[in-house]
Write a protein that holds these residues in place. Sequence first.
Motif, mmCIF file in Angstrom:
data_model
loop_
_atom_site.group_PDB
_atom_site.id
_atom_site.type_symbol
_atom_site.label_atom_id
_atom_site.label_comp_id
_atom_site.label_asym_id
_atom_site.label_seq_id
_atom_site.Cartn_x
_atom_site.Cartn_y
_atom_site.Cartn_z
ATOM 1 N N TYR A 153 31.536 39.806 60.859
ATOM 2 C CA TYR A 153 30.550 40.888 60.746
ATOM 3 C C TYR A 153 30.799 41.701 59.470
ATOM 4 O O TYR A 153 29.855 42.099 58.776
ATOM 5 N N ALA A 154 32.073 41.892 59.131
ATOM 6 C CA ALA A 154 32.402 42.597 57.880
ATOM 7 C C ALA A 154 31.876 41.798 56.680
ATOM 8 O O ALA A 154 31.366 42.370 55.713
ATOM 9 N N LEU A 155 31.969 40.473 56.750
ATOM 10 C CA LEU A 155 31.460 39.646 55.648
ATOM 11 C C LEU A 155 29.938 39.754 55.555
ATOM 12 O O LEU A 155 29.366 39.780 54.465
ATOM 13 N N TYR A 156 29.301 39.832 56.719
ATOM 14 C CA TYR A 156 27.846 40.028 56.722
ATOM 15 C C TYR A 156 27.492 41.359 56.053
ATOM 16 O O TYR A 156 26.576 41.440 55.227
ATOM 17 N N GLN A 157 28.260 42.399 56.396
ATOM 18 C CA GLN A 157 28.002 43.720 55.798
ATOM 19 C C GLN A 157 28.209 43.683 54.285
ATOM 20 O O GLN A 157 27.447 44.280 53.533
ATOM 21 N N LEU A 158 29.229 42.939 53.863
ATOM 22 C CA LEU A 158 29.484 42.823 52.422
ATOM 23 C C LEU A 158 28.332 42.095 51.730
ATOM 24 O O LEU A 158 27.852 42.527 50.676
ATOM 25 N N GLU A 159 27.871 41.001 52.350
ATOM 26 C CA GLU A 159 26.764 40.250 51.746
ATOM 27 C C GLU A 159 25.513 41.130 51.640
ATOM 28 O O GLU A 159 24.817 41.122 50.624
ATOM 29 N N SER A 160 25.254 41.902 52.700
ATOM 30 C CA SER A 160 24.078 42.789 52.682
ATOM 31 C C SER A 160 24.210 43.831 51.576
ATOM 32 O O SER A 160 23.233 44.221 50.951
ATOM 33 N N ARG A 161 25.436 44.274 51.341
ATOM 34 C CA ARG A 161 25.680 45.335 50.361
ATOM 35 C C ARG A 161 25.533 44.831 48.922
ATOM 36 O O ARG A 161 24.926 45.490 48.092
ATOM 37 N N ILE A 162 26.098 43.632 48.638
ATOM 38 C CA ILE A 162 26.120 43.195 47.229
ATOM 39 C C ILE A 162 25.071 42.130 46.911
ATOM 40 O O ILE A 162 24.877 41.781 45.751
ATOM 41 N N GLY A 163 24.409 41.602 47.929
ATOM 42 C CA GLY A 163 23.376 40.583 47.688
ATOM 43 C C GLY A 163 23.948 39.174 47.786
ATOM 44 O O GLY A 163 25.138 38.953 47.544
ATOM 45 N N HIS A 164 23.080 38.227 48.148
ATOM 46 C CA HIS A 164 23.525 36.860 48.434
ATOM 47 C C HIS A 164 24.220 36.199 47.244
ATOM 48 O O HIS A 164 25.285 35.611 47.381
ATOM 49 N N GLU A 165 23.607 36.325 46.058
ATOM 50 C CA GLU A 165 24.163 35.610 44.907
ATOM 51 C C GLU A 165 25.562 36.089 44.543
ATOM 52 O O GLU A 165 26.475 35.298 44.320
ATOM 53 N N GLU A 166 25.700 37.407 44.517
ATOM 54 C CA GLU A 166 27.006 37.957 44.157
ATOM 55 C C GLU A 166 28.045 37.637 45.240
ATOM 56 O O GLU A 166 29.215 37.394 44.951
ATOM 57 N N PHE A 167 27.573 37.612 46.487
ATOM 58 C CA PHE A 167 28.459 37.281 47.601
ATOM 59 C C PHE A 167 28.979 35.846 47.460
ATOM 60 O O PHE A 167 30.172 35.578 47.630
ATOM 61 N N VAL A 168 28.072 34.922 47.126
ATOM 62 C CA VAL A 168 28.483 33.523 46.945
ATOM 63 C C VAL A 168 29.470 33.422 45.780
ATOM 64 O O VAL A 168 30.492 32.732 45.874
ATOM 65 N N ASP A 169 29.201 34.143 44.690
ATOM 66 C CA ASP A 169 30.136 34.132 43.549
ATOM 67 C C ASP A 169 31.517 34.631 43.968
ATOM 68 O O ASP A 169 32.544 34.120 43.518
ATOM 69 N N PHE A 170 31.518 35.632 44.836
ATOM 70 C CA PHE A 170 32.786 36.165 45.352
ATOM 71 C C PHE A 170 33.525 35.082 46.148
ATOM 72 O O PHE A 170 34.728 34.862 45.958
ATOM 73 N N GLU A 223 41.592 42.460 45.400
ATOM 74 C CA GLU A 223 41.670 42.419 43.927
ATOM 75 C C GLU A 223 40.559 41.542 43.353
ATOM 76 O O GLU A 223 39.895 41.905 42.378
ATOM 77 N N VAL A 224 40.384 40.366 43.982
ATOM 78 C CA VAL A 224 39.340 39.443 43.513
ATOM 79 C C VAL A 224 37.961 40.088 43.670
ATOM 80 O O VAL A 224 37.109 39.992 42.785
ATOM 81 N N LEU A 225 37.773 40.783 44.787
ATOM 82 C CA LEU A 225 36.484 41.441 45.027
ATOM 83 C C LEU A 225 36.210 42.505 43.965
ATOM 84 O O LEU A 225 35.100 42.604 43.435
ATOM 85 N N GLU A 226 37.244 43.276 43.641
ATOM 86 C CA GLU A 226 37.072 44.342 42.646
ATOM 87 C C GLU A 226 36.700 43.757 41.280
ATOM 88 O O GLU A 226 35.801 44.246 40.601
ATOM 89 N N LYS A 227 37.375 42.680 40.914
ATOM 90 C CA LYS A 227 37.109 42.020 39.636
ATOM 91 C C LYS A 227 35.680 41.474 39.601
ATOM 92 O O LYS A 227 34.986 41.542 38.589
ATOM 93 N N GLN A 228 35.261 40.944 40.746
ATOM 94 C CA GLN A 228 33.959 40.298 40.840
ATOM 95 C C GLN A 228 32.823 41.321 40.932
ATOM 96 O O GLN A 228 31.722 41.063 40.481
ATOM 97 N N THR A 229 33.125 42.479 41.547
ATOM 98 C CA THR A 229 32.069 43.481 41.742
ATOM 99 C C THR A 229 32.465 44.789 41.056
ATOM 100 O O THR A 229 32.275 44.925 39.857
ATOM 101 N N SER A 230 33.031 45.714 41.814
ATOM 102 C CA SER A 230 33.439 46.989 41.212
ATOM 103 C C SER A 230 34.503 47.641 42.079
ATOM 104 O O SER A 230 34.705 47.250 43.229
ATOM 105 N N ALA A 231 35.158 48.655 41.519
ATOM 106 C CA ALA A 231 36.191 49.377 42.270
ATOM 107 C C ALA A 231 35.572 50.061 43.488
ATOM 108 O O ALA A 231 36.201 50.182 44.539
#
Length: 420
Positions: A366-383, A400-408
């Motif tokens: 469910y947390a992953l679903y919330q993350l996907e909803s927050r950053i969008g499908h494409e960015e989520f897949v890149d993550f 750390e990987v998430l921060e690099k891929q998205t933002s702090a």
Amino acid sequence: MNRLRNSFLFAFTIFLTYLNAAPCKACGDGETFVQGVLKISVVEQSVAVVLDFNYLAKDNARSSLSFWIDSEMDIQSVDGHQVKSYSFDKKAEPFATLTVTFTEELGEREETTFSIAYSGKPSKGFWVEEYQWVDIDPDFMIFPVFNTLENFSYQIKAVVDDVNYKFIDIQKGIFSKEIEVTSVSPSYYINPILASDNQKNGMALFDSSAGDDNIKVFTEYADSARFVSDAALRIFDLFNSTFAKEEQVNFCSVLYRPIPYDEHKITRSFKPSVVFARSHDNIATLAHEISHFWWDRGDALTTEKWLSESFAQYSEMMFLRHDQGEEIFNEIIEKLAARTGNLPPLLGGDRFGKYGDELIYAKGPYALYQLESRIGHEEFVDFLVAVNRNRVATTGHLLEVLEKQTSAEIRKEFEKLLKS
Ligand SMILES: [Zn+2]
């Protein structure tokens, strides 16, 4: 069975569901190596085993080694120039324990060789009358399990005494008279050794391909084979084009086995193979198991295991969304949301406590679903691609990987979610 024993068994099962067999890269070179022969007697419903250990001590002052092993086994000998004695306590908890004592303590990284010979009628694994089936399953401890949970590699050759029986080599995708299994394993054997009277069982091998993907299905049911291979091809199609796009897998073999699920609850992933025991239309479970070819991360004895199970669970849901539509996906999400309401935080939770399963199979996805909803499908897949690329094995590294891929900021939000 007491609770400790239960949780050990449970620990084995969960380890085994996601650990992938890998070729023996370091046989005898820098780590403990076990080479052996397993003789299976269908007539006697027994096994006879000889294992040669090239043991490399991982700690200092090691004066003995203990193994868990099926209490039905009889130890014939333990030989080695540094072996002083051995004892087999069949009543030990949590499992019958074989202890080998050395003449003097081994220093760290010191090597010694010894061999163990034993035989007996295993308490589990022979379904000869009902299903003409033998299963040397890692959980059954027909092979000795190090109680120290250390890595070792092994190579086991197995033979069977009944001419009608053949091995199902799910790694190679063939039936054979002999089998050799090789792997690197933390403290126990993770390749299943499966033999059956395939003719009587009507076991056949169904091969299907689409594009670069090849699926082999071992089963007695032709219709199921088609159903399973079609589903597997669609699953690979999605996974290889999303989170696995940098590490595509194009071959998979699936054993769709004849023993009913309520007798032998084993559905497992052994990259690149799956032992699939559910009804064939349970393609969500098939997607889950196949996704473990990539999601095999995190300490299995803590909720860090969410790095495997929550990601596999969410991959399964991504597949259902892709295959069957948003509506079904949304229904699953609704149910998931209802289950997560009163759960404690995912991070630092007790893997074997009351909420252990709910945390990693409901709250995590469910947390992953919330993350996907927050950053969008494409960015989520890149993550997800970056998680694989970086061989992430801890939540700290994941963040750390998430921060690099998205933002702090996204990292902070997600971390808060995992801690609340
Ligand atoms: Zn799983």
